[in-house]
Design a protein around this motif. Structure first.
Motif, mmCIF file in Angstrom:
data_model
loop_
_atom_site.group_PDB
_atom_site.id
_atom_site.type_symbol
_atom_site.label_atom_id
_atom_site.label_comp_id
_atom_site.label_asym_id
_atom_site.label_seq_id
_atom_site.Cartn_x
_atom_site.Cartn_y
_atom_site.Cartn_z
ATOM 1 N N VAL A 203 0.766 -1.192 0.064
ATOM 2 C CA VAL A 203 0.138 -0.024 0.169
ATOM 3 C C VAL A 203 0.745 1.565 0.093
ATOM 4 O O VAL A 203 0.865 2.202 -0.819
ATOM 5 N N LEU A 204 1.812 1.441 0.970
ATOM 6 C CA LEU A 204 2.535 2.428 1.008
ATOM 7 C C LEU A 204 3.425 2.612 0.014
ATOM 8 O O LEU A 204 3.955 3.813 -0.530
ATOM 9 N N GLY A 205 4.400 1.617 0.013
ATOM 10 C CA GLY A 205 5.746 1.697 -0.751
ATOM 11 C C GLY A 205 5.253 1.705 -2.238
ATOM 12 O O GLY A 205 5.944 2.812 -2.918
ATOM 13 N N ALA A 206 4.285 1.035 -2.758
ATOM 14 C CA ALA A 206 3.864 0.986 -4.195
ATOM 15 C C ALA A 206 3.397 2.486 -4.555
ATOM 16 O O ALA A 206 3.461 2.983 -5.398
ATOM 17 N N ALA A 207 2.490 3.022 -3.593
ATOM 18 C CA ALA A 207 2.002 4.284 -3.644
ATOM 19 C C ALA A 207 2.738 5.340 -3.809
ATOM 20 O O ALA A 207 2.745 6.116 -4.786
ATOM 21 N N ALA A 208 3.890 5.273 -2.892
ATOM 22 C CA ALA A 208 4.763 6.489 -3.074
ATOM 23 C C ALA A 208 5.672 6.314 -4.273
ATOM 24 O O ALA A 208 6.006 7.535 -4.717
ATOM 25 N N GLY A 209 6.000 5.150 -4.513
ATOM 26 C CA GLY A 209 6.946 4.897 -5.780
ATOM 27 C C GLY A 209 6.252 5.431 -7.106
ATOM 28 O O GLY A 209 6.595 6.150 -8.022
ATOM 29 N N THR A 210 4.939 5.011 -7.094
ATOM 30 C CA THR A 210 4.143 5.621 -8.148
ATOM 31 C C THR A 210 3.905 6.794 -8.533
ATOM 32 O O THR A 210 4.128 7.256 -9.557
ATOM 33 N N THR A 211 3.561 7.549 -7.492
ATOM 34 C CA THR A 211 3.150 9.142 -7.388
ATOM 35 C C THR A 211 4.494 9.896 -7.673
ATOM 36 O O THR A 211 4.330 10.876 -8.399
ATOM 37 N N LEU A 212 5.597 9.414 -6.901
ATOM 38 C CA LEU A 212 6.736 10.233 -6.948
ATOM 39 C C LEU A 212 7.460 10.169 -8.231
ATOM 40 O O LEU A 212 7.812 11.497 -8.374
ATOM 41 N N LEU A 213 7.520 9.087 -8.995
ATOM 42 C CA LEU A 213 8.208 9.248 -10.201
ATOM 43 C C LEU A 213 7.690 10.087 -10.989
ATOM 44 O O LEU A 213 8.760 11.168 -11.522
ATOM 45 N N PRO A 214 6.489 10.406 -11.589
ATOM 46 C CA PRO A 214 5.922 11.661 -12.638
ATOM 47 C C PRO A 214 6.305 13.066 -11.855
ATOM 48 O O PRO A 214 6.533 13.743 -12.650
ATOM 49 N N VAL A 215 6.209 13.115 -10.336
ATOM 50 C CA VAL A 215 6.367 14.320 -10.055
ATOM 51 C C VAL A 215 7.903 15.002 -10.214
ATOM 52 O O VAL A 215 8.225 15.849 -10.538
ATOM 53 N N LEU A 216 8.572 13.869 -9.653
ATOM 54 C CA LEU A 216 10.001 14.275 -9.644
ATOM 55 C C LEU A 216 10.623 14.653 -11.094
ATOM 56 O O LEU A 216 11.221 15.490 -11.426
ATOM 57 N N THR A 217 10.064 13.702 -11.998
ATOM 58 C CA THR A 217 10.367 13.840 -13.644
ATOM 59 C C THR A 217 9.739 15.011 -14.226
ATOM 60 O O THR A 217 10.580 15.911 -14.930
ATOM 61 N N ARG A 218 8.763 15.625 -13.939
ATOM 62 C CA ARG A 218 8.207 16.984 -14.291
ATOM 63 C C ARG A 218 9.094 18.033 -13.664
ATOM 64 O O ARG A 218 9.455 19.086 -14.378
ATOM 65 N N HIS A 219 9.353 18.015 -12.442
ATOM 66 C CA HIS A 219 10.367 19.110 -11.768
ATOM 67 C C HIS A 219 11.663 19.104 -12.466
ATOM 68 O O HIS A 219 12.282 20.171 -12.705
ATOM 69 N N LEU A 220 12.225 18.053 -12.514
ATOM 70 C CA LEU A 220 13.588 17.926 -13.445
ATOM 71 C C LEU A 220 13.643 18.467 -14.667
ATOM 72 O O LEU A 220 14.701 18.910 -15.282
ATOM 73 N N ALA A 221 12.428 17.855 -15.456
ATOM 74 C CA ALA A 221 12.479 18.328 -16.880
ATOM 75 C C ALA A 221 12.365 20.105 -16.876
ATOM 76 O O ALA A 221 12.655 20.486 -17.843
ATOM 77 N N ALA A 222 11.773 20.573 -15.690
ATOM 78 C CA ALA A 222 11.656 22.154 -15.804
ATOM 79 C C ALA A 222 12.804 22.573 -15.199
ATOM 80 O O ALA A 222 12.819 23.981 -15.132
ATOM 81 N N GLY A 223 13.892 21.623 -14.796
ATOM 82 C CA GLY A 223 15.116 22.376 -14.172
ATOM 83 C C GLY A 223 14.749 22.908 -12.738
ATOM 84 O O GLY A 223 15.689 23.746 -12.292
ATOM 85 N N ASP A 224 13.768 22.353 -12.267
ATOM 86 C CA ASP A 224 13.369 22.892 -10.811
ATOM 87 C C ASP A 224 13.802 21.902 -10.012
ATOM 88 O O ASP A 224 13.241 21.204 -9.170
ATOM 89 N N HIS A 225 15.265 21.889 -9.604
ATOM 90 C CA HIS A 225 15.831 21.039 -8.602
ATOM 91 C C HIS A 225 15.432 21.163 -7.349
ATOM 92 O O HIS A 225 15.185 20.047 -6.540
#
Length: 362
Positions: free
Chosen positions: A125-147
């Motif tokens: 429940v917790l691990g899968a949810a965190a990993g699934t939601t975190l990846l696109p959020v990190l990808t979006r911020h990094l693609a925008a250069g917002d480290h």
């Protein structure tokens, strides 16, 4: 598309269709195992159908196209191959644990399997949810250069998963025996077997924060296009876990492999965190460290309160009375933990209740 509800809910089909197959199809099959196996296959078809329907509703229609080896597809394949290998490391570790268990006294495989089922609940429940939601959020911020935003998202994710995982660890450590007896202590699986399985559950529960943190830290590599490093670390952990299994199997019997997996998981987290920190991709803020420390305190106090309550109330003999007893202990623990979070300033209960009411109202 940052829509997670259907992707998460689709997994419910595995349970709903699987249970329906066991209940309704078993009379028409040679035995229940056949019905369960066909239920798994049918649930996969239903899950795919639900996701295709959700994609269509979101305006993201999927239509098969003739395969073309474009530069972007080549890049995808190059990054996907290490990911495919890495996703198998966990399964190989589990297989190693099972093989080791077959060398132990009869019944050890079942003792570990039932314990792992319970441990997988918070992990899934917790691990899968965190990993699934975190990846696109990190990808979006990094693609925008917002480290900075990417770092903040990583910190919040670590904070939230530990806020929910640590009380699960405390609860499983204290209530492992009653949990295994109520859920599995029936028929050929005796209460004595359930208590032995509870020992394995405690060993698994010790590593639960590490198991979850691996799923939180890995997306930090994936979002940066690095699918290889987690695989290299995973292979090293596989060898380490195998060595620990061999060292612990004789003295600890059925507790050895679960404990080896937990120790290996912590070692995995240390390696991932060390590399991310060296690359300046992981920087825990002072506020995050403080909150983690207070969370550990709150979870410890909650575990102590539940243990004391358990000493003062006799564990019943009747199944239904035991179920009520266990449910009461879990609710008491949850209540104590919620109050502690509010008192320590880790959560605003009034705000949480208001948000829940708002969602239920809609």
């Amino acid at each position: 598309l940052h829509k997670f509800s259907m992707a998460a809910a689709a997994y419910l089909a595995f349970n709903v269709v699987g249970i329906a197959a066991i209940v309704f199809a078993a009379p028409f099959m040679p035995n229940v195992a056949y019905a369960a196996a066909w239920g798994v296959t049918a649930s996969g078809v239903v899950q795919l159908g639900l996701l295709l329907w959700a994609c269509h509703r979101a305006g993201f229609g999927l239509m098969p196209l003739p395969p073309r080896l474009t530069p972007r597809i080549k890049l995808l394949v190059r990054r996907m191959v290490p990911g495919l290998i890495g996703s198998g490391v966990g399964q190989i570790n589990l297989t190693i644990d099972t093989i080791i268990a077959t060398l132990l006294p009869s019944g050890s495989v079942s003792l570990m399997y039932f314990a792992d089922r319970i441990n997988q609940l918070p992990l899934g429940v917790l691990g899968a949810a965190a990993g699934t939601t975190l990846l696109p959020v990190l990808t979006r911020h990094l693609a925008a250069g917002d480290h900075v935003a990417a770092r903040d998202a990583q910190n919040r994710s670590i904070d939230y998963v530990l806020l929910l995982t640590l009380p699960a660890v405390a609860g499983l450590m204290v209530l492992a025996g009653p949990i295994m007896i109520v859920l599995f202590g029936h028929g050929a699986f005796t209460e004595h077997d359930a208590l032995l399985s509870a020992q394995a559950l405690r060993a698994y529960a010790l590593g639960l924060p590490a198991f979850v943190m691996v799923k939180v830290l890995s997306p930090a590599f994936f979002a940066r296009g690095d699918t290889r490093t987690p695989v290299y670390i995973g292979i090293g952990i596989l060898v380490f876990n195998f060595g620990l299994n061999l060292a612990l199997m004789k003295p600890l019997l059925h507790v050895g492999p679960p404990l080896a997996s937990s120790i290996a998981a912590f070692f995995n987290v240390v390696c991932l965190a060390f590399i991310l920190h060296r690359r300046k991709s992981l920087e825990l803020e002072g506020q995050t460290k403080r909150r983690i420390g207070l969370t550990i305190v709150a979870a410890g106090i909650m575990g102590g309160v539940v243990w004391l309550l358990g000493q003062g109330v006799v564990f019943p003999h009747n199944f239904w009375a035991r179920s009520v007893w266990l449910g009461g202990m879990v609710m008491a623990g949850a209540g104590v933990y919620a109050v502690l979070l509010h008192m320590l300033g880790l959560a605003d209960l009034a705000r949480i209740v208001a948000r829940l009411r708002s969602k239920l109202g809609r």
